[in-house]
Design a protein around this motif. Structure first.
Motif, mmCIF file in Angstrom:
data_model
loop_
_atom_site.group_PDB
_atom_site.id
_atom_site.type_symbol
_atom_site.label_atom_id
_atom_site.label_comp_id
_atom_site.label_asym_id
_atom_site.label_seq_id
_atom_site.Cartn_x
_atom_site.Cartn_y
_atom_site.Cartn_z
ATOM 1 N N ASP A 72 0.873 -1.175 0.000
ATOM 2 C CA ASP A 72 0.000 0.000 0.000
ATOM 3 C C ASP A 72 0.911 1.227 0.000
ATOM 4 N N VAL A 73 0.944 1.957 -1.118
ATOM 5 C CA VAL A 73 1.879 3.071 -1.262
ATOM 6 C C VAL A 73 1.446 4.313 -0.485
ATOM 7 N N LEU A 74 0.257 4.301 0.108
ATOM 8 C CA LEU A 74 -0.188 5.439 0.920
ATOM 9 C C LEU A 74 0.308 5.341 2.355
ATOM 10 N N LYS A 75 0.785 4.174 2.752
ATOM 11 C CA LYS A 75 1.276 3.965 4.115
ATOM 12 C C LYS A 75 2.801 4.023 4.131
ATOM 13 N N PRO A 76 3.387 4.385 5.275
ATOM 14 C CA PRO A 76 4.854 4.375 5.374
ATOM 15 C C PRO A 76 5.400 2.965 5.181
ATOM 16 N N LEU A 77 6.544 2.856 4.504
ATOM 17 C CA LEU A 77 7.170 1.558 4.302
ATOM 18 C C LEU A 77 7.897 1.128 5.568
ATOM 19 N N LYS A 78 7.891 -0.154 5.822
ATOM 20 C CA LYS A 78 8.599 -0.697 6.982
ATOM 21 C C LYS A 78 10.065 -0.850 6.631
ATOM 22 N N ARG A 79 10.937 -0.526 7.576
ATOM 23 C CA ARG A 79 12.380 -0.666 7.373
ATOM 24 C C ARG A 79 12.881 -2.020 7.847
ATOM 25 N N GLY A 80 12.122 -2.621 8.748
ATOM 26 C CA GLY A 80 12.524 -3.907 9.295
ATOM 27 C C GLY A 80 11.355 -4.599 9.957
ATOM 28 N N PRO A 102 10.409 4.373 -6.545
ATOM 29 C CA PRO A 102 10.357 5.702 -7.171
ATOM 30 C C PRO A 102 10.687 6.754 -6.111
ATOM 31 N N ASN A 103 10.371 7.995 -6.329
ATOM 32 C CA ASN A 103 10.658 9.031 -5.336
ATOM 33 C C ASN A 103 10.229 8.538 -3.960
ATOM 34 N N PHE A 104 11.187 8.519 -3.038
ATOM 35 C CA PHE A 104 10.938 7.994 -1.700
ATOM 36 C C PHE A 104 11.448 8.985 -0.671
ATOM 37 N N CYS A 105 10.627 9.297 0.308
ATOM 38 C CA CYS A 105 10.989 10.224 1.372
ATOM 39 C C CYS A 105 11.547 9.441 2.556
ATOM 40 N N TYR A 106 12.806 9.679 2.889
ATOM 41 C CA TYR A 106 13.420 8.999 4.014
ATOM 42 C C TYR A 106 12.995 9.610 5.342
ATOM 43 N N TYR A 107 12.265 10.700 5.318
ATOM 44 C CA TYR A 107 11.775 11.326 6.543
ATOM 45 C C TYR A 107 10.484 10.648 7.012
ATOM 46 N N CYS A 108 9.477 10.594 6.149
ATOM 47 C CA CYS A 108 8.187 10.005 6.533
ATOM 48 C C CYS A 108 8.022 8.578 6.023
ATOM 49 N N ARG A 109 9.000 8.061 5.244
ATOM 50 C CA ARG A 109 9.025 6.702 4.714
ATOM 51 C C ARG A 109 7.878 6.411 3.745
ATOM 52 N N ARG A 110 7.438 7.446 3.014
ATOM 53 C CA ARG A 110 6.361 7.259 2.038
ATOM 54 C C ARG A 110 6.892 7.453 0.624
ATOM 55 N N ILE A 111 6.206 6.817 -0.314
ATOM 56 C CA ILE A 111 6.539 6.913 -1.729
ATOM 57 C C ILE A 111 5.807 8.105 -2.330
ATOM 58 N N HIS A 113 7.316 11.399 -2.962
ATOM 59 C CA HIS A 113 8.005 12.680 -2.816
ATOM 60 C C HIS A 113 9.353 12.444 -2.139
ATOM 61 N N LEU A 114 10.196 13.466 -2.142
ATOM 62 C CA LEU A 114 11.504 13.404 -1.507
ATOM 63 C C LEU A 114 11.459 14.111 -0.157
ATOM 64 N N ALA A 115 12.499 13.938 0.658
ATOM 65 C CA ALA A 115 12.530 14.529 2.001
ATOM 66 C C ALA A 115 12.437 16.053 1.956
ATOM 67 N N ARG A 116 13.056 16.678 0.972
ATOM 68 C CA ARG A 116 13.017 18.141 0.898
ATOM 69 C C ARG A 116 11.634 18.669 0.518
ATOM 70 N N GLU A 117 10.750 17.793 -0.026
ATOM 71 C CA GLU A 117 9.394 18.182 -0.408
ATOM 72 C C GLU A 117 8.354 17.724 0.614
ATOM 73 N N CYS A 118 8.795 17.071 1.688
ATOM 74 C CA CYS A 118 7.889 16.450 2.650
ATOM 75 C C CYS A 118 7.182 17.489 3.508
ATOM 76 N N GLY A 124 13.037 21.050 7.365
ATOM 77 C CA GLY A 124 13.669 21.113 6.048
ATOM 78 C C GLY A 124 14.905 20.248 5.921
ATOM 79 N N LEU A 125 14.945 19.127 6.644
ATOM 80 C CA LEU A 125 16.092 18.234 6.576
ATOM 81 C C LEU A 125 16.130 17.570 5.217
ATOM 82 N N SER A 126 17.202 17.761 4.481
ATOM 83 C CA SER A 126 17.290 17.192 3.123
ATOM 84 C C SER A 126 18.337 16.101 3.034
ATOM 85 N N ASN A 127 19.143 15.921 4.049
ATOM 86 C CA ASN A 127 20.217 14.929 4.000
ATOM 87 C C ASN A 127 19.817 13.665 4.756
ATOM 88 N N LEU A 128 18.644 13.147 4.488
ATOM 89 C CA LEU A 128 18.202 11.922 5.169
ATOM 90 C C LEU A 128 18.408 10.738 4.276
#
Length: 128
Positions: A72-80, A102-111, A113-118, A124-128
């Motif tokens: 489900d791409v609307l939910k955060p992805l599990k890391r483990g 595809p574009n993946f946000c390491y801040y909210c773990r959702r597909i 968008h990117l962290a800088r667009e979250c 505004g953390l972009s180095n995640l």
């Protein structure tokens, strides 16, 4: 973009476009989990398992188990995953690696968008 299979006689408004298949590698599995049947159990904690890759020889060569999972791409992805394995139910921590996201946000773990667009990334953390 998420595609869905059209059902004859179905309505477009009733279709859900938020499930997509992804290859997921599972690392740190105990030896008991290195079988096609058991591979469905940890994969089922992430989403619907479509296929367990047993390799060309059928011996699960490598350091990980690879499965196709409908996510489900609307939910955060599990890391483990933390899974109890065996008769003594010893807890095992598995690391998950999604292939070709595809574009993946390491801040909210959702597909999508990117962290800088979250929108959740108020600092505004972009180095995640």
């Amino acid at each position: 973009m998420v595609l869905g299979e059209a059902i004859r006689g179905g309505k477009l408004a009733d279709m859900e476009f938020h499930f997509a298949p992804f290859w997921v590698k599972m690392y740190n599995l105990p030896l008991e989990c290195w079988s096609k049947d058991v591979g469905f159990i940890p994969g089922g904690l992430i989403g619907q398992v479509k296929e367990v890759d047993i390799g060309v020889s059928g011996n699960f060569l490598g350091r990980y188990l690879r499965v196709i999972i409908i996510v489900d791409v609307l939910k955060p992805l599990k890391r483990g995953l933390a899974v109890a394995i065996g008769d003594d139910e010893e807890e095992c921590s598995m690391l998950l690696c999604y292939e070709r996201l595809p574009n993946f946000c390491y801040y909210c773990r959702r597909i999508g968008h990117l962290a800088r667009e979250c929108l959740e990334n108020v600092k505004g953390l972009s180095n995640l």
